[in-house]
Design a protein around this motif. Structure first.
Motif, PDB file in Angstrom:
ATOM      1  N   UNK A 198       0.847  -1.189   0.000  1.00 39.60           N
ATOM      2  CA  UNK A 198       0.000   0.000   0.000  1.00 39.60           C
ATOM      3  C   UNK A 198       0.889   1.249   0.000  1.00 39.60           C
ATOM      4  N   UNK A 199       0.364   2.325  -0.595  1.00 38.97           N
ATOM      5  CA  UNK A 199       1.093   3.589  -0.665  1.00 38.97           C
ATOM      6  C   UNK A 199       0.170   4.706  -0.195  1.00 38.97           C
ATOM      7  N   UNK A 200       0.571   5.367   0.880  1.00 34.17           N
ATOM      8  CA  UNK A 200      -0.308   6.328   1.548  1.00 34.17           C
ATOM      9  C   UNK A 200      -0.618   7.551   0.688  1.00 34.17           C
ATOM     10  N   UNK A 256      -2.969  -2.460 -14.608  1.00 31.42           N
ATOM     11  CA  UNK A 256      -2.964  -3.728 -13.868  1.00 31.42           C
ATOM     12  C   UNK A 256      -3.685  -3.680 -12.528  1.00 31.42           C
ATOM     13  N   UNK A 257      -4.604  -2.734 -12.351  1.00 29.35           N
ATOM     14  CA  UNK A 257      -5.298  -2.603 -11.070  1.00 29.35           C
ATOM     15  C   UNK A 257      -5.950  -3.922 -10.651  1.00 29.35           C
ATOM     16  N   UNK A 264      -3.627  -9.030  -3.759  1.00 27.06           N
ATOM     17  CA  UNK A 264      -3.710  -8.291  -2.508  1.00 27.06           C
ATOM     18  C   UNK A 264      -2.950  -6.990  -2.516  1.00 27.06           C
ATOM     19  N   UNK A 265      -2.615  -6.479  -3.689  1.00 25.23           N
ATOM     20  CA  UNK A 265      -1.815  -5.257  -3.790  1.00 25.23           C
ATOM     21  C   UNK A 265      -2.634  -4.117  -4.382  1.00 25.23           C
ATOM     22  N   UNK A 266      -2.411  -2.926  -3.855  1.00 21.59           N
ATOM     23  CA  UNK A 266      -3.057  -1.722  -4.375  1.00 21.59           C
ATOM     24  C   UNK A 266      -1.982  -0.659  -4.560  1.00 21.59           C
ATOM     25  N   UNK A 267      -1.584  -0.426  -5.808  1.00 22.27           N
ATOM     26  CA  UNK A 267      -0.553   0.559  -6.107  1.00 22.27           C
ATOM     27  C   UNK A 267      -1.187   1.901  -6.464  1.00 22.27           C
ATOM     28  N   UNK A 268      -2.063   2.383  -5.602  1.00 18.08           N
ATOM     29  CA  UNK A 268      -2.746   3.656  -5.815  1.00 18.08           C
ATOM     30  C   UNK A 268      -2.655   4.472  -4.533  1.00 18.08           C
ATOM     31  N   UNK A 280      -9.991   0.308  -0.519  1.00 15.78           N
ATOM     32  CA  UNK A 280      -9.458  -0.947  -1.061  1.00 15.78           C
ATOM     33  C   UNK A 280     -10.584  -1.923  -1.375  1.00 15.78           C
ATOM     34  N   UNK A 281     -11.612  -1.933  -0.536  1.00 14.98           N
ATOM     35  CA  UNK A 281     -12.717  -2.868  -0.742  1.00 14.98           C
ATOM     36  C   UNK A 281     -13.410  -2.640  -2.087  1.00 14.98           C
ATOM     37  N   UNK A 282     -13.530  -1.379  -2.474  1.00  8.66           N
ATOM     38  CA  UNK A 282     -14.124  -1.074  -3.777  1.00  8.66           C
ATOM     39  C   UNK A 282     -13.288  -1.668  -4.909  1.00  8.66           C
ATOM     40  N   UNK A 283     -11.982  -1.626  -4.734  1.00  7.99           N
ATOM     41  CA  UNK A 283     -11.095  -2.180  -5.747  1.00  7.99           C
ATOM     42  C   UNK A 283     -11.199  -3.706  -5.778  1.00  7.99           C
ATOM     43  N   UNK A 284     -11.275  -4.321  -4.617  1.00  9.00           N
ATOM     44  CA  UNK A 284     -11.384  -5.774  -4.560  1.00  9.00           C
ATOM     45  C   UNK A 284     -12.715  -6.258  -5.141  1.00  9.00           C
ATOM     46  N   UNK A 285     -13.784  -5.466  -4.928  1.00  7.41           N
ATOM     47  CA  UNK A 285     -15.079  -5.800  -5.525  1.00  7.41           C
ATOM     48  C   UNK A 285     -15.010  -5.649  -7.046  1.00  7.41           C
ATOM     49  N   UNK A 286     -14.296  -4.625  -7.490  1.00  7.03           N
ATOM     50  CA  UNK A 286     -14.050  -4.455  -8.919  1.00  7.03           C
ATOM     51  C   UNK A 286     -15.221  -3.973  -9.730  1.00  7.03           C
ATOM     52  N   UNK A 287     -15.996  -3.062  -9.180  1.00  6.96           N
ATOM     53  CA  UNK A 287     -17.152  -2.528  -9.894  1.00  6.96           C
ATOM     54  C   UNK A 287     -16.847  -1.112 -10.389  1.00  6.96           C
ATOM     55  N   UNK A 288     -17.113  -0.883 -11.672  1.00  7.63           N
ATOM     56  CA  UNK A 288     -16.885   0.441 -12.251  1.00  7.63           C
ATOM     57  C   UNK A 288     -18.065   1.342 -11.898  1.00  7.63           C
ATOM     58  N   UNK A 289     -17.800   2.406 -11.180  1.00 12.37           N
ATOM     59  CA  UNK A 289     -18.819   3.375 -10.779  1.00 12.37           C
ATOM     60  C   UNK A 289     -18.388   4.761 -11.239  1.00 12.37           C
TER      61      UNK A 289
END
Length: 382
Positions: A198-200, A256-257, A264-268, A280-289
């Motif tokens: 993770x990157x703050x 590559x998101x 388990x990685x989020x480079x954002x 992060x949960x939104x990214x893991x769910x993977x829904x475009x909003x």
């Protein structure tokens, strides 16, 4: 003579499955005061910029004493029985580059033989380094293994290569004014991948992008050479090379998101996600909003800003070196276009540039390489 250990020039059996190469600005913010402690904290941009200054000064010492800024390459040392092996080492590097970076390899064929071989050697070392944490044996790599790889790097800079591929790079760094620091920084980027997912904020992400991709630009500039007619400072060219590396890595991250999330990685930047109402949960769910689309638009705009900065430096490179760099820049920029075309769905769709578009980009990149100070941005404004 090498005395640290017995080294063999052996053909390394690279684990060469398909992989993504990980693959800056002048300082935007240099030093900030930390209100909670009575100390001064240096930003990532300042840390990186200090490396840029050191590399530019090294090249200046070698090149500014002459009228032309293109490199006068030192000849190979004719040690009996070694030149044929060295030739084989460079040829092997070329084979690896041709197989795994086809477009870039084609561009290198326009370079002089000496520069072409040097770029191949650099590419192979960077690839091997990246595969330590991103290849088929990545799960077995430890910090100790990376320490050993860094020790091996120091040996080859001292003229003691371990194997045939190391020998090619050892010869390259002996002939060009290339410093060891960017190589060490790339290894540090691999260490970050082992301990950090993770990157703050963007400051943290910027440093990571420099480590794993910006370093490639700093390493390559002395080989690529600067055009004799260029009026740009060496520092400016280095800044643009750094910007291209940062832009390429940001593009990799945005492409590559979904793939990274499954690991388990989020480079954002976490703070920017929060500001957009995402987690992060939104990214893991993977829904475009709509929230995700707006967030991605800002990330893509940032990457394109770095590409714009990179354009200025590509135009200053020696004529024989411009085409492969233009090709890389234009093709990577198109990945951002493809993300947009996919409606910002980088969760389940991988943005890629079709072969047809790649082939169409090559002649345009070649045309741009022949027009010294004209960039796509400047042409658009004309």
């Amino acid at each position: 003579m090498c005395v640290k250990r017995q080294h063999k020039w052996i053909s390394s059996s690279l684990n060469v499955e398909k992989q993504r190469m990980r693959g800056g600005f002048p300082v935007l913010s240099s030093i900030v005061a930390n209100p909670t402690r009575d100390v001064t904290v240096m930003s990532s941009e300042q840390k990186v910029y200090d490396v840029v200054l050191k590399q530019a000064a090294l090249v200046d010492r070698e090149l500014r004493s002459r009228d032309a800024l293109d490199l006068d390459i030192k000849p190979d040392i004719a040690v009996p029985g070694t030149l044929s092996l060295l030739g084989e080492a460079y040829d092997r590097c070329g084979e690896v580059c041709a197989e795994y970076a086809k477009t870039f390899y084609l561009g290198t064929l326009l370079m002089t033989p000496e520069k072409r071989r040097a770029i191949w050697a650099i590419y192979v070392w960077c690839r091997r380094t990246d595969e330590l944490v991103d290849g088929p044996n990545a799960s077995h790599i430890t910090a100790t293994a990376l320490d050993r790889w860094e020790s091996r790097l120091e040996d080859l800079f001292s003229g003691c290569p371990f194997d045939m591929l190391d020998a090619a790079l050892s010869n390259t760094v002996a002939k060009f004014p290339i410093d060891i620091q960017p190589f060490k920084d790339m290894i540090e980027g691999m260490r970050m991948d082992l301990r950090k997912s993770r990157y703050e904020n963007f400051d943290e992400l910027y440093l990571y992008c420099y480590y794993v991709a910006g370093t490639v630009g700093l390493i390559s500039v002395p080989v690529m050479g600067i055009a004799p007619e260029s009026k740009a400072t060496t520092e400016t060219v280095y800044n643009s090379a750094l910007a291209l590396g940062i832009a390429n890595q940001l593009t990799n991250i945005l492409r590559d998101v979904g793939e990274d999330a499954r690991k388990g990685r989020v480079y954002l930047p976490q703070d920017e996600l929060a500001q957009a109402g995402l987690s992060d949960e939104d990214i893991f769910v993977g829904k475009v909003t709509d929230k995700w689309r707006n967030f991605m638009k800002k990330q893509i705009k940032r990457a394109r800003t770095f590409f714009d900065e990179a354009e200025r430096g590509v135009a200053e490179l020696s004529p024989a070196s411009r085409w492969p760099v233009w090709a890389s820049l234009l093709l990577y920029r198109q990945i951002l276009d493809e993300i947009e075309a996919n409606d910002y769905n980088n969760f389940t769709k991988r943005a890629y540039v079709s072969k047809a578009k790649k082939w169409l980009a090559l002649p345009f990149a070649y045309a741009m390489s022949m027009m010294h100070l004209k960039t796509p941005s400047s042409l658009a404004k004309a």
